[in-house]
Design an enzyme around this catalytic site. Structure first.
Site, PDB file in Angstrom:
ATOM      1  N   GLY A 107      45.398 -20.885  52.662  1.00 41.51           N
ATOM      2  CA  GLY A 107      44.285 -21.241  52.374  1.00 41.51           C
ATOM      3  C   GLY A 107      43.387 -21.397  53.515  1.00 41.51           C
ATOM      4  O   GLY A 107      43.882 -20.337  54.784  1.00 41.51           O
ATOM      5  N   ASP A 133      42.359 -23.087  45.258  1.00 42.82           N
ATOM      6  CA  ASP A 133      40.757 -23.457  45.152  1.00 42.82           C
ATOM      7  C   ASP A 133      39.981 -22.159  45.620  1.00 42.82           C
ATOM      8  O   ASP A 133      38.982 -23.003  44.739  1.00 42.82           O
ATOM      9  CB  ASP A 133      41.286 -23.906  46.291  1.00 42.82           C
ATOM     10  CG  ASP A 133      40.791 -25.686  46.111  1.00 42.82           C
ATOM     11  OD1 ASP A 133      40.917 -26.167  45.376  1.00 42.82           O
ATOM     12  OD2 ASP A 133      41.903 -25.869  47.584  1.00 42.82           O
ATOM     13  N   ALA A 192      33.338 -28.018  27.676  1.00 44.37           N
ATOM     14  CA  ALA A 192      32.365 -29.181  28.606  1.00 44.37           C
ATOM     15  C   ALA A 192      30.915 -29.358  28.554  1.00 44.37           C
ATOM     16  O   ALA A 192      29.784 -28.575  28.431  1.00 44.37           O
ATOM     17  CB  ALA A 192      32.917 -29.514  29.890  1.00 44.37           C
ATOM     18  N   GLU A 228      35.977 -32.770  42.139  1.00 46.87           N
ATOM     19  CA  GLU A 228      37.148 -34.264  42.935  1.00 46.87           C
ATOM     20  C   GLU A 228      35.914 -34.418  43.908  1.00 46.87           C
ATOM     21  O   GLU A 228      35.578 -35.252  44.331  1.00 46.87           O
ATOM     22  CB  GLU A 228      38.423 -33.474  43.938  1.00 46.87           C
ATOM     23  CG  GLU A 228      39.476 -34.093  43.361  1.00 46.87           C
ATOM     24  CD  GLU A 228      40.612 -33.212  44.532  1.00 46.87           C
ATOM     25  OE1 GLU A 228      40.508 -32.400  44.839  1.00 46.87           O
ATOM     26  OE2 GLU A 228      41.694 -34.681  45.103  1.00 46.87           O
TER      27      GLU A 228
END
Lengths: 326, 326, 326, 326
Positions: A107, A133, A192, A228
């Site tokens: 990454g 990610d 959601a 997070e």
């Protein structure tokens, strides 16, 4: 930039591991072997370069790994690569082994490391986007994102089953310290009610207001997907903020579960295409580039550009989710 | 105990929901319809009995639910059932509706509720073991355990992928406040190095000692499966105890994810067998019994016995894991 | 029967492979190593014994395989074992290697082979039930059945999705030449309208009659689970019989897909328990026995008894399915 | 092309059903409701338009379906749409109901139907790519492809487990009468030795030659992924051709299993994005267009162009597979 065709290449997997890294290693090694290149696989990321820990890889070394999570080379974060001594040492290993091109699967941090190394080593460097990610510039998608996403979505689906049976507010923390891709796509795909991501300012008042409104309309369960890095304090803070208004919450922290598992088809496809493409780029004498996918096209992008323009998630999804998740 | 054949039965799902509750409802309703019984489905567990909230269920009501997680009736914990007023009110609803037998799908608390209700209502009561915890006496297995277990095991497998790529100690918290079944079977099936359960005293020194030993033998990753109730303080305390000795840990809290998902075949089979069996028991005039499975045999066990002798997990698995997970 | 404790044991996987065979090998090897036994792993079933092809297995040899489908030893059917020459040759290898006990993981044919071998070799022989068919006597369940079942059930669930969208009759052929276990449990768990198994006479007229009846009641889709050996001609004949009455059918043949995949928790648990138990039986001097599970108890059953009384599937499931799948 | 904003729209799912159709319906209905449009959902594709069979859909109608396979509206192939009478009848229903825009979710045939209908009805028509085949022009990906692909890949992975245990040639037939997308991506992702697709001439001699070569190099198992339309005679012919050279084969026919299952994240994302986009296109007065995704951009493409230039799979994958699957 050398136009000399390399005879020996090195490869490593670095940073947080991602499903599909093995499929990418397989593609790299077998393409290289097909072109009569030798392949050195460094173990545990740049640590293996620093310490001279490596395996010689042939076509058999990568048999039966295309479907396996993790990485047969191991991965690691390697703080020594932030210092000149470490970089010199790594360069020295590469020179000693006669590596002409180094392929780095990882990454952002891994590509930064590659650029730093390039200041100390004159060989070719080709980056491959391997991170769950999906935050690297120069490519639409990164290897591992699709699998991590389906893992998180499966959790969201399971929570929905129980959320409908019970009256509760469920918080699902997914990975993404700086990037909201996983949270955004999990939230959209999982239906959601709220999606909290680092790219959007955290606003507990609005969330609580919306919970109250939907309760007053008779809706009894809520799923909130939380990256997070959505806010300082993370999911615990979000839970506290909501419970402060008298709602009962339950939290699930998926954590590293998202890094594992057999890669889904798209990750294997991407890993394979880019692995072949990266070796071809090495053979073509390219360097300091990321091998990425844009639309249906494989593209080489200068590494520094890939790092400058990081891959912003589609923020309009937050807006459409307001009327979709009613 | 009435030998009169019931003409109208009630059914409810209570306590924490479990995969397979819907399959059980389907079996109950269709068996009842086949025997010309009317079926009243109370919503949200005993709350629906208290409040008179119910649906009339026919064969079509339970179409296409055999594979769905959650419960179409909803579930709830109902504190009013701990008081005489609540019990009287529930009994009153049952009498008013002419319910002759009540089938209760749930865990320990739900069976306690059933026994309490029996002191205020003279109808037949048949319990069915529906809980992911597998901690009810009188049956080898409870509906939902197998699915919850595979969900937890999938997480353990994914952690293993990444644990092998990286050097870390992973803590996986699974459900089980008082029962170690999920943790024990997840740990055995996942090849976890340590399994911490409520039935076994928590001993951090031994765990740390074993981590150090295995590190010294070259093993770099560890997976520790921790039942919610393994120790006071739960997984956070375990993490703190281990980090206190200089090891890096990562924690995953699966939480309610374990309650959801499409039930695996064994849960559907168990739910179906016991659903049919419980209706037959009602038709046979049985009462105050749990419909359970022992070996290959369906058995009726007095409810109070089922509650007295709870289902102890096979503790010898902890011992064999010591030489299996080396 | 020797009461001498063996110092060197052999192990093999034989017949059709089954998920969980690797988990069983892991348990056997690590238990043996713990008891200071040497372990020889013969490759490709009895062929490896005949040809003297084997690996020496230690605790590391079986690392990271508990979750893998297939078998690291390979499997095969070995026709030479039906002849005295083959049996003598196998016995000769075992004697030459100093094998004191042979552990055989497999199904019916493999246990037959073990008994034949016992006439030519005086060492201990312990069988372990490893087959997706669940048709061995002496044990409630065989290693691999649970995973194969969930694979087949997943296919049935997927068919149901599309069956509801469209009006069609779907035939799902699952494994089971002589045993209906997989078909029966897949059908019950999948809510299939018909379940055709070898243990029940095939009656196309009744099936077509029921299809017509349910069409007249407005039901438009049908799923029929067909065991390979349900009738002569298999699924093709069933399709022809039904299409002969003007219905459109679609067939899915799962085939060997059912043999693969990461074993589910129950298969890993069973494989582990029985693996440990079999080594203990060998240490205790047992021979000519199958290590099986009955209810919650591990049991040793004489191999010839296990083969005589094969494991009959619960036929009453066919009857209850008549009113469940309406 | 009307610039009048529609007040009532119709929607239907047509042709072979695909995972994600429900997620698309949810997005369409909720976006429409948000913009104060009424939504009529026709049942069973164009059949519902012809017969005037429909549901009025509101935000609740599409609750809890985002993760479900199949389509709540049902689907069908409707041969009457090939005749003027059928088209006139369909147009008459649409006029009678005051439908101003019709949204059609389906594949090639469904878009052809839409164009035919447009000759008889003056309302707006917007197509959405919903097919597992991924063969529509004007969009990189179609809704359902990703899920079907992962279903097929899971089968390939399971075959690989058992293929390694045994020495056999496995044939896996996947969907694709005219398009090789599923076969190609399954083969690449599954590491299959051969991939047979309709876009590439079938050449049994070469296949057999390569099997012989790899056997002579010691490779014992082969997986061959075969698209339904790879050759006349399909997978049975391929099996016969190979067995004719003395190799044992095993065939698995996945069939409609590939149409079902909960959609993976990418299919839900695509379905949601395109559903919102299509309603916005209707509000903007667009017509005779397909709402597609090209790279990261949503695009409207004239329907006839989308049908002319069908989506060719990346044929170079066949070439790279020659050195990858060694």
């Amino acid at each position: 930039m050398s136009t000399q065709r390399p005879r020996r290449i090195g490869v490593l997997t670095s940073g947080g591991d991602a499903p599909g890294m093995n499929a990418c290693l397989r593609a790299i090694v077998r393409t290289a072997v097909y072109h009569n290149l030798e392949v050195i696989g460094f173990q545990r990321g740049y640590c293996g370069v620093l310490l001279g820990e490596y395996l010689t890889l042939d076509a058999r070394s990568v048999a039966n790994i295309i479907h396996r999570g993790g990485t047969i080379l191991g991965s690691a974060r390697c703080p020594e690569m932030h210092h000149v001594e470490g970089l010199e040492r790594a360069a020295s290993t590469l020179k000693g082994l006669g590596i002409e091109a180094l392929l780095v699967i990882g990454g952002n941090g891994s590509m930064q490391g590659a650029l730093s190394l390039a200041e100390h080593w004159s060989g070719q460097i080709i980056g491959l986007p391997g991170t769950i990610d999906n935050d690297l510039g120069g490519t639409d998608w990164t290897i591992g994102f699709f699998t991590a996403l389906d893992t998180a979505l499966d959790a969201a689906d399971r929570l929905r089953d129980t959320a409908e049976a019970f009256d509760r507010i469920f918080l699902l923390e997914v990975m993404g310290r700086h990037a909201g891709w996983i949270a955004l796509f999990t939230g959209i795909g999982g239906g959601a009610e709220e999606i909290l991501i680092p790219e959007h300012a955290y606003d507990p008042d609005t969330i609580v207001k919306r919970i109250k409104e939907s309760r007053s309309r008779g809706k009894r369960s809520h799923i909130i997907v939380v990256a997070e890095g959505a806010c300082e304090g993370g999911v615990s803070r979000v839970a506290a903020d909501i419970e402060g208004h008298g709602f009962e919450t339950r939290t699930c922290v998926l954590g590293h579960v998202q890094r594992g598992g057999s890669p889904v088809a798209l990750d294997r496809y991407l890993a394979t295409e880019l692995g072949v493409f990266a070796v071809q780029a090495a053979l073509d004498g390219k360097s300091h580039v990321l091998a990425g996918k844009q639309g249906k096209t494989n593209r080489l992008v200068p590494l520094n550009e890939a790092l400058d323009g990081n891959n912003q998630p589609p923020m309009h999804l937050l807006e459409i989710n307001r009327f979709l998740a009613t």
